[in-house]
Motif scaffolding. Structure first.
Motif, PDB file in Angstrom:
ATOM      1  N   SER A 158      23.564 -35.630 -28.366  1.00 54.74           N
ATOM      2  CA  SER A 158      21.977 -34.524 -28.000  1.00 54.74           C
ATOM      3  C   SER A 158      22.181 -34.908 -25.759  1.00 54.74           C
ATOM      4  O   SER A 158      21.311 -34.372 -25.383  1.00 54.74           O
ATOM      5  CB  SER A 158      21.255 -34.621 -27.712  1.00 54.74           C
ATOM      6  OG  SER A 158      20.128 -36.171 -28.097  1.00 54.74           O
ATOM      7  N   THR A 204      18.635 -30.035 -29.671  1.00 48.59           N
ATOM      8  CA  THR A 204      18.487 -29.747 -28.625  1.00 48.59           C
ATOM      9  C   THR A 204      19.986 -28.661 -27.450  1.00 48.59           C
ATOM     10  O   THR A 204      19.837 -28.347 -26.286  1.00 48.59           O
ATOM     11  CB  THR A 204      18.641 -31.096 -27.086  1.00 48.59           C
ATOM     12  OG1 THR A 204      19.620 -31.538 -27.470  1.00 48.59           O
ATOM     13  CG2 THR A 204      16.873 -31.801 -27.510  1.00 48.59           C
ATOM     14  N   GLY A 223      16.085 -34.712 -31.634  1.00 49.67           N
ATOM     15  CA  GLY A 223      16.311 -34.321 -30.739  1.00 49.67           C
ATOM     16  C   GLY A 223      15.069 -33.354 -30.440  1.00 49.67           C
ATOM     17  O   GLY A 223      13.992 -32.967 -29.952  1.00 49.67           O
ATOM     18  N   ALA A 229      12.992 -30.162 -28.371  1.00 54.71           N
ATOM     19  CA  ALA A 229      13.352 -29.508 -29.226  1.00 54.71           C
ATOM     20  C   ALA A 229      12.521 -29.253 -30.214  1.00 54.71           C
ATOM     21  O   ALA A 229      11.292 -30.105 -30.457  1.00 54.71           O
ATOM     22  CB  ALA A 229      15.161 -29.676 -29.998  1.00 54.71           C
TER      23      ALA A 229
END
Length: 281
Positions: A158, A204, A223, A229
């Motif tokens: 991420s 994400t 995330g 997220a």
């Protein structure tokens, strides 16, 4: 069955019974301060024991970040050893987030540190970096198979910087990240109900439909929460592979400390949100 039960089978059962949630144990200095704890070994121990007490008997996975313990030297590592043992005794699977990666005998020693049953840091799985070549992980793969443990290989992370390596396109037209996913699918071929060799794939990253995430293994997904997220995003990101996703939440749970009940309630909220999102697919 000969030998220990494989990590993938144990993880599938834990996800089905406890819900597919991984809670991180990330005792960095700022979070210790938020909890009203000193940035020392005593604060580290209080933090870690509180998280284990709050959630180890109810979440599928706990993921201590080794670096935050190692920074205190041998006394910090001793706290990590105790935390791993206590979490596993309470029924949680422990993924050691150490992101080790090297070659030959050094990679073998890293694997033995976390995946050998006689090690004080013996964990159910280990995060590893394949960017010295996937084959460099062979000693860890071999020991994981022998000891019934697992690996989570960095594939599509991420952090924004990861793209320059993971999205780079090889001569065969495949990206590096896709190549790692292909290696893992081969490791997990024929394994039921779930293979033991997973990938780290950021929650994400948006639509990942151009990648084959069906590796017959778990997808550790950082995330959720502080990085932006949500549980509701998971089906759009992971598609049909969402049932094998293990979303990691660290800050979203840990910010509720140092109250055991508040930590427990936060973890259970995230777990229920994830269950609901996965059930909708």
């Amino acid at each position: 069955m000969n030998g220990p039960e494989p990590f993938g089978a144990r993880l599938r059962r834990a996800m089905d019974t406890r819900g597919p949630l991984c809670v991180g144990i990330d005792p960095h200095a700022a979070l210790l301060a938020e909890w009203g704890l000193n940035d020392d070994v005593a604060g580290l121990e209080r933090f870690s024991r509180t998280v284990v007490e709050a959630v180890a008997d109810r979440v599928a996975v706990l993921k201590p970040q080794s670096a935050f313990f190692e920074r205190f030297g041998s006394r910090g590592v001793a706290v990590l050893e105790a935390s791993v043992a206590e979490a596993r005794a309470a029924g949680a699977l422990v993924v050691m987030d150490a992101k080790r990666g090297d070659i030959g005998s050094t990679m073998a020693a890293y694997a033995e540190s976390f995946l050998h049953p006689d090690s004080p840091l013996f964990s159910d799985a280990l995060t590893v970096s394949p960017y010295l070549g996937y084959g460099s992980l062979s000693p860890a793969v071999a020991l994981a198979r022998e000891s019934g443990t697992g690996l989570f290989v960095l594939a599509l992370t991420s952090n924004p910087e990861g793209g320059e390596v993971q999205h780079a396109v090889r001569a065969d037209g495949r990206s590096v990240g896709a190549t790692m996913l292909g290696h893992l699918a081969a490791e997990n071929a024929g394994q039921t109900p779930l293979g033991s060799f997973g990938a780290v794939v950021g929650a994400t990253l948006g639509d990942l439909s151009s990648y084959d995430l069906d590796i017959n293994g778990p997808l550790l997904a950082p995330g959720i929460g502080a990085q932006g997220a949500t549980a509701a995003d998971l089906p759009a990101v992971f598609g049909p592979a969402v049932r094998n996703v293990v979303p990691n939440v660290s800050r979203g749970v840990l910010r509720h400390g140092a109250d055991v009940v508040a930590l427990r309630d936060a973890a259970e909220r995230f777990a229920e949100e994830i269950r609901t999102a996965v059930a909708a697919v």
